[in-house]
Design an enzyme around this catalytic site. Sequence first.
Site, PDB file in Angstrom:
ATOM      1  N   HIS A  65      -1.924  -5.380 -10.218  1.00 55.27           N
ATOM      2  CA  HIS A  65      -1.295  -4.314  -9.443  1.00 55.27           C
ATOM      3  C   HIS A  65      -2.352  -3.499  -8.689  1.00 55.27           C
ATOM      4  O   HIS A  65      -2.165  -3.134  -7.522  1.00 55.27           O
ATOM      5  CB  HIS A  65      -0.491  -3.413 -10.395  1.00 55.27           C
ATOM      6  CG  HIS A  65       0.055  -2.183  -9.759  1.00 55.27           C
ATOM      7  ND1 HIS A  65      -0.560  -0.956  -9.890  1.00 55.27           N
ATOM      8  CD2 HIS A  65       1.154  -1.984  -8.984  1.00 55.27           C
ATOM      9  CE1 HIS A  65       0.138  -0.051  -9.229  1.00 55.27           C
ATOM     10  NE2 HIS A  65       1.183  -0.636  -8.671  1.00 55.27           N
ATOM     11  N   GLU A  68      -3.554  -5.427  -5.719  1.00 53.13           N
ATOM     12  CA  GLU A  68      -2.542  -5.382  -4.647  1.00 53.13           C
ATOM     13  C   GLU A  68      -2.731  -4.143  -3.775  1.00 53.13           C
ATOM     14  O   GLU A  68      -2.705  -4.217  -2.544  1.00 53.13           O
ATOM     15  CB  GLU A  68      -1.139  -5.393  -5.249  1.00 53.13           C
ATOM     16  CG  GLU A  68      -0.016  -5.161  -4.251  1.00 53.13           C
ATOM     17  CD  GLU A  68       1.047  -4.206  -4.760  1.00 53.13           C
ATOM     18  OE1 GLU A  68       1.437  -3.300  -4.008  1.00 53.13           O
ATOM     19  OE2 GLU A  68       1.487  -4.363  -5.914  1.00 53.13           O
ATOM     20  N   HIS A  69      -2.937  -3.000  -4.407  1.00 50.84           N
ATOM     21  CA  HIS A  69      -3.149  -1.755  -3.662  1.00 50.84           C
ATOM     22  C   HIS A  69      -4.402  -1.829  -2.799  1.00 50.84           C
ATOM     23  O   HIS A  69      -4.392  -1.448  -1.625  1.00 50.84           O
ATOM     24  CB  HIS A  69      -3.291  -0.584  -4.642  1.00 50.84           C
ATOM     25  CG  HIS A  69      -1.980  -0.007  -5.093  1.00 50.84           C
ATOM     26  ND1 HIS A  69      -1.675   1.325  -4.991  1.00 50.84           N
ATOM     27  CD2 HIS A  69      -0.876  -0.592  -5.633  1.00 50.84           C
ATOM     28  CE1 HIS A  69      -0.460   1.548  -5.460  1.00 50.84           C
ATOM     29  NE2 HIS A  69       0.039   0.387  -5.860  1.00 50.84           N
ATOM     30  N   GLU A 140       0.561   7.452 -10.299  1.00 48.15           N
ATOM     31  CA  GLU A 140       1.742   6.589 -10.274  1.00 48.15           C
ATOM     32  C   GLU A 140       2.164   6.205 -11.689  1.00 48.15           C
ATOM     33  O   GLU A 140       3.355   6.195 -12.015  1.00 48.15           O
ATOM     34  CB  GLU A 140       1.433   5.325  -9.464  1.00 48.15           C
ATOM     35  CG  GLU A 140       2.592   4.352  -9.351  1.00 48.15           C
ATOM     36  CD  GLU A 140       2.230   3.100  -8.572  1.00 48.15           C
ATOM     37  OE1 GLU A 140       2.891   2.061  -8.791  1.00 48.15           O
ATOM     38  OE2 GLU A 140       1.284   3.149  -7.759  1.00 48.15           O
TER      39      GLU A 140
END
Length: 424
Positions: A65, A68-69, A140
């Site tokens: 994840h 991905e960012h 987040e």
Amino acid sequence: MSEIRNNILNESYQLVKTDCGLQIGCYNMPGYNAVHAVFATNFGSVDRSFVMNGQRYDIPAGVAHFLEHKMFENEDGDAFDKYAKTGANANAFTSFDKTCYIFTATDKIDESLDILLSFVTTPYFTPQTVEKEQGIIGQEIKMYDDSANWRLLFGVLEGLFVKHTVRDDIAGTVESISHITDKMLYDCAKAFYSPSQMFLSVAGNIDMQTVLAACDRAGFKYEVLEVERLSEEEPDEINYTEKSINMPVSVPLIAVGFKEKMSNPVTIKEELCGEIIMDVLSGSTSKLFNKLYDKNIVNGTFEGEIFSGTDYYATIISGETSYPDVLIKEIEDAIDELKKDGIGEDDFLTSKNSMYGSMIVDFENVEEVATNIASAHFKGRTAYTALETLSAISLEDVNAQLSEMFRKDKRTVFTVMPLEEKDD
């Protein structure tokens, strides 16, 4: 180049493996204005250990994840800023088993493809940018920690699975991502983001020659990599039978999960039979749902689903209720009754036909088609495998699988309860 055809739909799409090792699927849909592209890698949150060219790598939760960012940021700017100039609607997502970079566009398709193929294969990380992103993703993670439904899902997964990394949050934890370094990201990008490890799927008003031309412009180099994913063997037992947490919710949330024993890898037939079973047991037209709804025990949040991947399979029934104990008992009784009597012909056909119709409709949506091609590819299937398998599933198949499911000693109950009121 090969053609994948389905006689039911009388449609087909093309598959190509390029000289650099990148594989491409193109589903030409004449008459559609939009094009949807998915540039995907078979690298998700469950992938935490791997061997690349003989060397082992172990990574903390949340790397897929995090990567991905960070892929959107390159030395020459942010990919979103570039997409803004083409008018494309771009995004990305990380799931348990893959990471996908996507865009939808009706104009300047070539330019948008160039952006996609460039930034996803051009990693750029520094200690400073990694540290900055740790703060952003940390916020987040804290936001999801405040989501009762998110905590409910991972609470039941943690109860069902002892070692499998599917029990860990996709984004990781604030502590786990603090161990991510720029070198770690470069290692993972090399292992999973080289063109030979990826799949490009496009659907809509586009042909394969247009896509191949974009790949030629990208100038991909072929690199021979031997990448093997590693995982611990998951035992048959569960982690815990019940657990409850308190959060600021007005109504309790409950999830009843069962660890199911299926093939490894899980087959598409097992997935589809499970979906039929869960629809008949707990779907919006099921006897259980209507009974509970009429008695005000549940509301529209009540649902049942299968939760499966290559080497894991669970069934989860969840929803809001002011009567947790009553709901658990009703679910248990409904399962016992269904397993005793079996699914009837009428319920089977209603569920199967509904699923079949939904699949047909999905082939009219460019986003669904492109995503389906990519997801199916990583499982060794085609975009038509689910449709073809469903058409051949019989009532006997479904009841045979039902008889092996919902083992009482492999059940977890996870509850999110309202905060206790303090006395004045």
